[in-house]
Motif scaffolding. Sequence first.
Motif, PDB file in Angstrom:
ATOM      1  N   LEU A  58       0.824  -1.217   0.000  1.00 25.06           N
ATOM      2  CA  LEU A  58       0.000   0.000   0.000  1.00 25.06           C
ATOM      3  C   LEU A  58       0.859   1.268   0.000  1.00 25.06           C
ATOM      4  O   LEU A  58       0.440   2.297  -0.526  1.00 25.06           O
ATOM      5  CB  LEU A  58      -0.960  -0.015   1.194  1.00 25.06           C
ATOM      6  CG  LEU A  58      -2.056  -1.082   1.112  1.00 25.06           C
ATOM      7  CD1 LEU A  58      -2.834  -1.142   2.424  1.00 25.06           C
ATOM      8  CD2 LEU A  58      -2.972  -0.836  -0.071  1.00 25.06           C
ATOM      9  N   GLU A  59       2.049   1.190   0.581  1.00 21.51           N
ATOM     10  CA  GLU A  59       2.969   2.331   0.508  1.00 21.51           C
ATOM     11  C   GLU A  59       3.463   2.526  -0.924  1.00 21.51           C
ATOM     12  O   GLU A  59       3.612   3.650  -1.384  1.00 21.51           O
ATOM     13  CB  GLU A  59       4.156   2.112   1.448  1.00 21.51           C
ATOM     14  CG  GLU A  59       3.807   2.237   2.916  1.00 21.51           C
ATOM     15  CD  GLU A  59       4.944   1.790   3.834  1.00 21.51           C
ATOM     16  OE1 GLU A  59       6.022   1.368   3.333  1.00 21.51           O
ATOM     17  OE2 GLU A  59       4.750   1.838   5.059  1.00 21.51           O
ATOM     18  N   LEU A  60       3.705   1.412  -1.620  1.00 23.55           N
ATOM     19  CA  LEU A  60       4.173   1.495  -3.006  1.00 23.55           C
ATOM     20  C   LEU A  60       3.064   1.951  -3.956  1.00 23.55           C
ATOM     21  O   LEU A  60       3.322   2.664  -4.919  1.00 23.55           O
ATOM     22  CB  LEU A  60       4.708   0.137  -3.470  1.00 23.55           C
ATOM     23  CG  LEU A  60       6.009  -0.329  -2.835  1.00 23.55           C
ATOM     24  CD1 LEU A  60       6.314  -1.760  -3.257  1.00 23.55           C
ATOM     25  CD2 LEU A  60       7.153   0.586  -3.215  1.00 23.55           C
ATOM     26  N   PHE A  61       1.843   1.514  -3.668  1.00 25.17           N
ATOM     27  CA  PHE A  61       0.693   1.836  -4.526  1.00 25.17           C
ATOM     28  C   PHE A  61      -0.416   2.429  -3.659  1.00 25.17           C
ATOM     29  O   PHE A  61      -1.410   1.769  -3.344  1.00 25.17           O
ATOM     30  CB  PHE A  61       0.200   0.581  -5.252  1.00 25.17           C
ATOM     31  CG  PHE A  61       1.264  -0.087  -6.071  1.00 25.17           C
ATOM     32  CD1 PHE A  61       1.609   0.421  -7.317  1.00 25.17           C
ATOM     33  CD2 PHE A  61       1.941  -1.208  -5.597  1.00 25.17           C
ATOM     34  CE1 PHE A  61       2.598  -0.184  -8.078  1.00 25.17           C
ATOM     35  CE2 PHE A  61       2.928  -1.808  -6.349  1.00 25.17           C
ATOM     36  CZ  PHE A  61       3.268  -1.303  -7.594  1.00 25.17           C
ATOM     37  N   PRO A  62      -0.278   3.695  -3.246  1.00 23.89           N
ATOM     38  CA  PRO A  62      -1.203   4.295  -2.280  1.00 23.89           C
ATOM     39  C   PRO A  62      -2.636   4.441  -2.805  1.00 23.89           C
ATOM     40  O   PRO A  62      -3.558   4.563  -2.006  1.00 23.89           O
ATOM     41  CB  PRO A  62      -0.583   5.667  -1.982  1.00 23.89           C
ATOM     42  CG  PRO A  62       0.349   5.931  -3.106  1.00 23.89           C
ATOM     43  CD  PRO A  62       0.789   4.613  -3.630  1.00 23.89           C
ATOM     44  N   ASP A  63      -2.852   4.395  -4.093  1.00 27.73           N
ATOM     45  CA  ASP A  63      -4.205   4.537  -4.639  1.00 27.73           C
ATOM     46  C   ASP A  63      -4.971   3.219  -4.696  1.00 27.73           C
ATOM     47  O   ASP A  63      -6.104   3.176  -5.177  1.00 27.73           O
ATOM     48  CB  ASP A  63      -4.153   5.155  -6.047  1.00 27.73           C
ATOM     49  CG  ASP A  63      -3.598   6.572  -6.015  1.00 27.73           C
ATOM     50  OD1 ASP A  63      -3.746   7.247  -4.966  1.00 27.73           O
ATOM     51  OD2 ASP A  63      -3.011   6.998  -7.026  1.00 27.73           O
ATOM     52  N   THR A  64      -4.381   2.159  -4.188  1.00 26.19           N
ATOM     53  CA  THR A  64      -5.027   0.847  -4.218  1.00 26.19           C
ATOM     54  C   THR A  64      -6.311   0.871  -3.396  1.00 26.19           C
ATOM     55  O   THR A  64      -6.337   1.362  -2.275  1.00 26.19           O
ATOM     56  CB  THR A  64      -4.074  -0.230  -3.656  1.00 26.19           C
ATOM     57  OG1 THR A  64      -2.896  -0.234  -4.446  1.00 26.19           O
ATOM     58  CG2 THR A  64      -4.707  -1.605  -3.659  1.00 26.19           C
ATOM     59  N   ARG A  65      -7.372   0.314  -3.966  1.00 25.56           N
ATOM     60  CA  ARG A  65      -8.668   0.249  -3.279  1.00 25.56           C
ATOM     61  C   ARG A  65      -9.059  -1.177  -2.928  1.00 25.56           C
ATOM     62  O   ARG A  65      -9.787  -1.412  -1.985  1.00 25.56           O
ATOM     63  CB  ARG A  65      -9.771   0.878  -4.149  1.00 25.56           C
ATOM     64  CG  ARG A  65      -9.571   2.355  -4.401  1.00 25.56           C
ATOM     65  CD  ARG A  65      -9.774   3.144  -3.096  1.00 25.56           C
ATOM     66  NE  ARG A  65      -9.337   4.510  -3.277  1.00 25.56           N
ATOM     67  CZ  ARG A  65      -8.360   5.077  -2.603  1.00 25.56           C
ATOM     68  NH1 ARG A  65      -7.713   4.415  -1.695  1.00 25.56           N
ATOM     69  NH2 ARG A  65      -8.013   6.315  -2.827  1.00 25.56           N
TER      70      ARG A  65
END
Length: 184
Positions: A167-174
Amino acid sequence: MTTKKRNKLRAILIIFLLIIIPLGNRFVFAQGSIRSAKKILVLLSLEANRPIQVLFSSTFRQEMNRRSSHPYEVNYENLDLARFRDKTYKDNLKEIIDQKYSVHQPDIIIIFLLHAAGFVAEYNLFPGIPKIYITPQLTTKRKAQLANNSVFGSFGFDFRGNIKHSLELFPDTRKMVVISGNGI
C-alpha cells in the motif's frame, strides 16, 4: 520476494553456515592432517524451479563458497512433496534416497520447509546424522517428534508487513486480493 524477505533468508543461512563450518573443523582436526570433504545433503520440499528453493539453493551455495575454507560436497534432493503426497510416491522416494546414500552417507543434512521435515520424520531418514531444519515456525510438539541431534531455524511470513509495504508502493489501491495455498 521482497528485499526484506531475501535478507532475512540470507541471515538465516549465514547463521546455519556458522554451525556447519565448526562441525567441519572438528571433523578435519579429528582426522589429523587429512582434509576429507564434508558431505552435506540438502533435502528440499518442492520441485526444483520454485522461487523460494532457487533462492535458498543459490544463497546457500554462495555463502558456502564465501565462508568455508574446508572442502565440502553438497548434494541437493528436490523431493517434490507438495505435488506428490501419496504413500506409494513417498515409499519409492525413500527407497531411492536410501539407495543413493547407502555407501556415501552425508555428514550433515539440511532440511528445507515443512514437507521435507515431515518426510524425514515419517520415514526416520538418516538416524544418528545431525540435521538442520529450516522451516516456518515449528510447534514445540513437532520439534519433539524430530531427531534429538537437530538444530531448528524458523522464519515466518509477514503478511501484514507485506500488505502495508504494498500500500505504501501503490497508495491509490482500493482492493487487494490474497491468493494462498498450502505448498510453500
